[in-house]
Design a protein around this motif. Structure first.
Motif, PDB file in Angstrom:
ATOM      1  N   ALA A  22       0.820  -1.219   0.000  1.00 52.57           N
ATOM      2  CA  ALA A  22       0.000   0.000   0.000  1.00 52.57           C
ATOM      3  C   ALA A  22       0.849   1.262   0.000  1.00 52.57           C
ATOM      4  O   ALA A  22       0.317   2.365  -0.141  1.00 52.57           O
ATOM      5  N   ASP A  23       2.169   1.119   0.150  1.00 54.20           N
ATOM      6  CA  ASP A  23       3.072   2.267   0.162  1.00 54.20           C
ATOM      7  C   ASP A  23       3.084   2.889  -1.239  1.00 54.20           C
ATOM      8  O   ASP A  23       3.496   2.242  -2.209  1.00 54.20           O
ATOM      9  N   PRO A  24       2.665   4.134  -1.385  1.00 54.17           N
ATOM     10  CA  PRO A  24       2.569   4.737  -2.723  1.00 54.17           C
ATOM     11  C   PRO A  24       3.906   5.193  -3.287  1.00 54.17           C
ATOM     12  O   PRO A  24       3.992   5.521  -4.483  1.00 54.17           O
ATOM     13  N   ASP A  25       4.949   5.214  -2.465  1.00 52.60           N
ATOM     14  CA  ASP A  25       6.218   5.780  -2.899  1.00 52.60           C
ATOM     15  C   ASP A  25       7.210   4.719  -3.351  1.00 52.60           C
ATOM     16  O   ASP A  25       8.415   4.807  -3.078  1.00 52.60           O
ATOM     17  N   LEU A  26       6.713   3.697  -4.057  1.00 52.79           N
ATOM     18  CA  LEU A  26       7.566   2.623  -4.549  1.00 52.79           C
ATOM     19  C   LEU A  26       7.339   2.421  -6.041  1.00 52.79           C
ATOM     20  O   LEU A  26       6.226   2.579  -6.538  1.00 52.79           O
ATOM     21  N   ASP A  27       8.399   2.053  -6.735  1.00 54.22           N
ATOM     22  CA  ASP A  27       8.306   1.742  -8.160  1.00 54.22           C
ATOM     23  C   ASP A  27       8.259   0.237  -8.408  1.00 54.22           C
ATOM     24  O   ASP A  27       7.629  -0.219  -9.357  1.00 54.22           O
ATOM     25  N   VAL A  28       8.964  -0.534  -7.584  1.00 53.32           N
ATOM     26  CA  VAL A  28       9.061  -1.974  -7.803  1.00 53.32           C
ATOM     27  C   VAL A  28       9.227  -2.670  -6.455  1.00 53.32           C
ATOM     28  O   VAL A  28       9.873  -2.149  -5.544  1.00 53.32           O
ATOM     29  N   ILE A  29       8.640  -3.850  -6.356  1.00 55.25           N
ATOM     30  CA  ILE A  29       8.742  -4.649  -5.135  1.00 55.25           C
ATOM     31  C   ILE A  29       9.418  -5.967  -5.458  1.00 55.25           C
ATOM     32  O   ILE A  29       9.052  -6.660  -6.420  1.00 55.25           O
ATOM     33  N   HIS A  30      10.414  -6.299  -4.656  1.00 56.85           N
ATOM     34  CA  HIS A  30      11.069  -7.600  -4.765  1.00 56.85           C
ATOM     35  C   HIS A  30      10.397  -8.554  -3.785  1.00 56.85           C
ATOM     36  O   HIS A  30      10.404  -8.311  -2.582  1.00 56.85           O
ATOM     37  N   VAL A  31       9.796  -9.624  -4.318  1.00 53.97           N
ATOM     38  CA  VAL A  31       9.122 -10.623  -3.484  1.00 53.97           C
ATOM     39  C   VAL A  31      10.142 -11.679  -3.097  1.00 53.97           C
ATOM     40  O   VAL A  31      10.639 -12.416  -3.947  1.00 53.97           O
ATOM     41  N   ALA A  32      10.453 -11.743  -1.803  1.00 47.47           N
ATOM     42  CA  ALA A  32      11.538 -12.598  -1.318  1.00 47.47           C
ATOM     43  C   ALA A  32      11.045 -13.627  -0.318  1.00 47.47           C
ATOM     44  O   ALA A  32      11.790 -14.049   0.566  1.00 47.47           O
ATOM     45  N   THR A  33       9.795 -14.053  -0.455  1.00 45.74           N
ATOM     46  CA  THR A  33       9.226 -15.053   0.438  1.00 45.74           C
ATOM     47  C   THR A  33       9.346 -16.446  -0.186  1.00 45.74           C
ATOM     48  O   THR A  33       9.742 -16.574  -1.349  1.00 45.74           O
ATOM     49  N   PRO A  34       9.029 -17.525   0.555  1.00 49.32           N
ATOM     50  CA  PRO A  34       9.136 -18.880  -0.007  1.00 49.32           C
ATOM     51  C   PRO A  34       8.252 -19.096  -1.227  1.00 49.32           C
ATOM     52  O   PRO A  34       7.260 -18.386  -1.440  1.00 49.32           O
TER      53      PRO A  34
END
Length: 327
Positions: free
Chosen positions: A61-73
């Motif tokens: 929900a953070d609006p100040d991001l361009d890309v998210i790295h998903v690092a979960t199993p």
């Protein structure tokens, strides 16, 4: 143009990626999300991350991001990458892209429906040495027509039914955690196999603790690989053709020497060492794609990620390995 990153998860891979983002100009690690605020705060303190979220929902929900790295199993990739895509973020998702091909298809459909960038984090494909491999194999044809790939990868992990590597609920097993690398290497060089012969040894928990396969291609090549959670398999690779062979030593992906042996017996060795853990190269590629307005990588395309999982699904079916989510 600065690209603002968020990392979903705080485990080992998340830490390695956070380290390497610091090596890239115009990459800002702006936020981290964890299931516990204390872990997010500890991670944030370690890597100087300004925004620390105590839930994954708060991170996406953070609006100040361009890309998210998903690092979960593996077992959580579909859920967490979907959350990020639907929240309007580009996603770099750890390998494998999902638990199986059906989940990968759902994830790809979500990315395309929301017109968002999605890529599987097959970090070895972006290492500097792979530029050399492609140049020698495809441009210089130093080996002639490549007929054989051999690749081995293994770790020595004592059996523990509660460890993620042996837990079916977390997508455990040698194939998805380790075997995916030589499988992806074969796909990179030859594409999807035309025929597969394989074998696996199952752990007490029902996942594959050791596996091996031969990929056959109708135009001639074979790719032979093995992966193990119970044996140090050496982590080597070799490509061969009528004009010579190309061998990667134990830690080739870490910049250790490669050796080219030509048919006349002459040899050439070289190394491609680098600073950091090696994840900065895939991250740099993602940032280039975002700056170019792409929603898919030309180097690690989504269709290939889906095909990889189709092949691995077929292998698991042959071995009788299934996960609870697939029941």
């Amino acid at each position: 143009m600065t690209i603002r990153w968020g990392i979903l998860g705080t485990g080992t891979i998340a830490r390695l990626v956070a380290d390497d983002l610091g090596l890239l100009p115009n990459a800002e690690l702006a936020a981290v999300g964890s299931r516990a605020q204390a872990r997010a705060d500890t991670f944030g303190d370690t890597f100087d991350v300004p925004h620390r979220h105590g839930s994954y929902e708060a991170l996406v929900a953070d609006p100040d991001l361009d890309v998210i790295h998903v690092a979960t199993p593996h077992s959580a990739h579909l859920k967490h990458a979907t959350m990020a895509l639907e929240a309007g973020h580009a996603v770099l998702c750890e390998k494998p892209l999902a638990l199986n091909a059906t989940q990968a298809e759902q994830l790809i459909d979500t990315a395309r429906r929301h017109d968002q960038f999605l890529m599987e984090a097959m970090w070895t494909r972006f290492l500097p040495v792979m530029d050399d491999v492609h140049r020698l194999v495809h441009e210089e044809r130093a080996l002639g027509d490549v007929r054989l790939l051999r690749a081995d990868i293994g770790v020595t992990q004592p059996f523990d039914p509660d460890h993620r590597l042996f837990d079916p609920a977390l997508g455990g097993g040698a194939l998805l955690d380790l075997g995916v690398y030589p499988v992806a290497f074969a796909f990179d060089l030859f594409g999807a196999p035309d025929a597969v012969t394989s074998s696996a040894v199952l752990a007490e928990s029902g996942v594959d603790e050791q596996c091996a396969a031969v990929f056959r291609y109708d135009d001639g090549p074979q790719a032979i690989w093995q992966a193990s959670l119970r044996a140090d398999a050496g982590r080597t690779c070799m490509l061969a053709g009528p004009e010579g062979r190309l061998q990667g030593t134990r830690a080739w992906w870490k910049g250790a020497p490669f050796e080219l042996t030509r048919s006349d017996g002459s040899t050439t060795s070289w190394a491609r060492p680098y600073e950091g853990n090696g994840y900065q190269f895939e991250a740099a590629h993602v940032m280039t794609c975002l700056r170019e307005g792409r929603t898919e990588s030309p180097v690690m395309p989504l269709g290939e990620s889906h095909a990889l999982l189709q092949t691995m699904d077929a292998l698991r079916a042959e071995w009788g390995v299934a996960y609870p989510q697939e029941a």
